[in-house]
Enzyme design. Structure first.
Site, PDB file in Angstrom:
ATOM      1  N   LEU A  98       7.708  26.178 -59.568  1.00  0.00           N
ATOM      2  CA  LEU A  98       9.115  26.156 -60.568  1.00  0.00           C
ATOM      3  C   LEU A  98       9.345  27.575 -61.183  1.00  0.00           C
ATOM      4  CD1 LEU A  98       8.635  22.446 -61.037  1.00  0.00           C
ATOM      5  CD2 LEU A  98      10.190  23.811 -59.163  1.00  0.00           C
ATOM      6  N   LYS A 123      16.248  24.218 -66.550  1.00  0.00           N
ATOM      7  CA  LYS A 123      16.235  23.678 -68.538  1.00  0.00           C
ATOM      8  C   LYS A 123      16.814  24.629 -68.663  1.00  0.00           C
ATOM      9  CE  LYS A 123      11.242  23.848 -68.823  1.00  0.00           C
ATOM     10  NZ  LYS A 123       9.857  23.136 -68.899  1.00  0.00           N
ATOM     11  N   TRP A 143      -3.787  22.747 -66.085  1.00  0.00           N
ATOM     12  CA  TRP A 143      -3.635  24.169 -66.674  1.00  0.00           C
ATOM     13  C   TRP A 143      -2.400  24.225 -68.421  1.00  0.00           C
ATOM     14  CZ3 TRP A 143      -0.521  28.983 -66.589  1.00  0.00           C
ATOM     15  CH2 TRP A 143       1.444  28.902 -66.483  1.00  0.00           C
ATOM     16  N   ASN A 158       9.005  14.720 -59.144  1.00  0.00           N
ATOM     17  CA  ASN A 158       9.072  15.835 -57.781  1.00  0.00           C
ATOM     18  C   ASN A 158       8.342  15.940 -56.961  1.00  0.00           C
ATOM     19  OD1 ASN A 158      10.674  17.561 -60.168  1.00  0.00           O
ATOM     20  ND2 ASN A 158       8.624  18.398 -61.271  1.00  0.00           N
ATOM     21  N   GLN A 186      -5.176  31.270 -53.905  1.00  0.00           N
ATOM     22  CA  GLN A 186      -4.153  30.379 -54.808  1.00  0.00           C
ATOM     23  C   GLN A 186      -2.925  31.571 -55.361  1.00  0.00           C
ATOM     24  OE1 GLN A 186      -4.098  27.527 -58.507  1.00  0.00           O
ATOM     25  NE2 GLN A 186      -6.014  27.484 -57.285  1.00  0.00           N
ATOM     26  N   TYR A 233      -8.656  26.989 -68.642  1.00  0.00           N
ATOM     27  CA  TYR A 233      -7.927  26.063 -69.538  1.00  0.00           C
ATOM     28  C   TYR A 233      -8.093  25.386 -70.512  1.00  0.00           C
ATOM     29  CZ  TYR A 233      -5.944  26.959 -64.428  1.00  0.00           C
ATOM     30  OH  TYR A 233      -5.028  27.771 -63.094  1.00  0.00           O
TER      31      TYR A 233
END
Length: 339
Positions: A207, A215, A21, A295, A176, A54
């Site tokens: 995340l 960050k 996305w 990750n 989802q 997207y």
């Protein structure tokens, strides 16, 4: 990489799914997309999630090019339908017309004759659910999708859709929802209903739009132009909810927890999501190939109860849990297309 059956279906998916996305954002290029997909494949990821909306349909095209030449039987490709893909009033929603036209467009852009899971991106209050499910049944029975799934539906909507799917002899296998250590909204109602029905979770934003990577330090804003925090194509409206010093400061306090386990904050956060037995896969995006490589290692991590308790203690006051947030993610009124 680890793999798991998607709910109680026979379909097996990788625990980390690659989501594109971010295609079309300021941090992405075609070259970067190709490199990220290659990194995902190298990490053992076989499940790829996208949507027709997207990057105004360009994300599907990009993913199709990136996967060209791969053995189709070795991949699980998921896409979605609902959001506007054109200027007309019928270029959106879950009507029979839009679903039938959208699957053709998605298959053309992806360069395949079928998708493994075709997902309703949101619930459509303006279309009878019976019409929607009958259209999905046509897609499955014609061989253009193997299974169907939903995204950000309430527990009640999932129950109704699942019952209709069974009547129509198709399999609603996945949901989802947004889910992370900061966003635990599905836990109260949606996940228990899905467990009962045998519907697996393929969660997005594990995340929290990058906040759980650490960050974004507290007090560091305003964020520079071109960063994910300022790019609407990177999800900045969702991200903005987390960009306050209380949340960001608490995330920084998780660093010692991650360090004690030899993990990055991102790996710790992904491991937290994957420990939920209802989560079959977590959708991971990336702006660099290295993010995928690093990750994906979270699949090997097992968090003990003491670690989970430490995370809960730190994040508890800022965690979002209200089940109403799922309803808020869908169109507010049945006549939304006419507004």
């Amino acid at each position: 990489m680890e793999f798991r059956h998607l709910g109680r279906s026979g379909l097996i998916v990788s625990r980390i799914a690659y989501g594109n996305w971010l295609t079309g954002s300021s941090s992405r290029s075609e070259e970067t997309e190709l490199a990220c997909v290659r990194a995902a494949l190298d990490a053992g990821i076989t499940t790829f999630d996208t949507a027709d909306v997207y990057a105004d349909t360009a994300a599907e095209e990009s993913l199709g090019r990136a996967l060209k030449g791969e053995r189709r039987e070795g991949l699980e490709i998921l896409t979605k339908v609902f959001a506007p893909t054109g200027p007309g009033r019928n270029d959106m929603g879950l009507s029979r017309k839009h679903i039938r036209e959208s699957i053709e467009g998605s298959l053309r852009r992806l360069g395949t004759d079928h998708v493994d899971v075709y997902q309703a991106h949101r619930f459509d209050l303006s279309t009878p659910l019976e019409e929607t499910m009958e259209a999905f049944a046509d897609v499955v029975h014609s061989g253009k999708a193997h299974y169907i799934g939903v995204s950000e539906w309430t527990a009640g909507q999932i129950r109704r859709g699942h019952a209709l799917a069974r009547e129509l002899k198709i399999s609603l296998v996945s949901n989802q929802p947004q889910y992370s250590a900061l966003w635990r909204v599905p836990e109260a109602e949606v996940m228990p209903a899905c467990e009962e029905l045998g519907v697996g979770q393929i969660v997005w934003s594990p995340l929290a739009q990058g906040v759980l990577t650490g960050k974004y330090p507290p007090g560091a804003g305003p964020w520079p132009e071109g960063s994910r925090a300022t790019d609407v194509n990177d999800g900045s409206p969702e991200l903005a909810a987390w960009l306050n010093d209380d949340v960001l400061g608490r995330v920084q306090r998780l660093r010692p927890v991650a360090a004690d386990l030899g993990l990055t904050l991102a790996q710790l956060s992904l491991a937290w999501v994957l420990r939920n037995p209802g989560v079959c896969a977590a959708v991971l995006g990336a702006s660099r190939p290295g993010h995928i490589t690093d990750n994906a290692k979270a699949v090997d991590v097992r968090l003990d109860e003491e670690t989970v308790a430490r995370i809960d203690t730190v994040l508890g006051p800022v965690v979002r849990r209200d089940p109403a947030a799922t309803r808020e993610s869908s169109p507010p009124t049945p006549d939304w297309r006419l507004a």
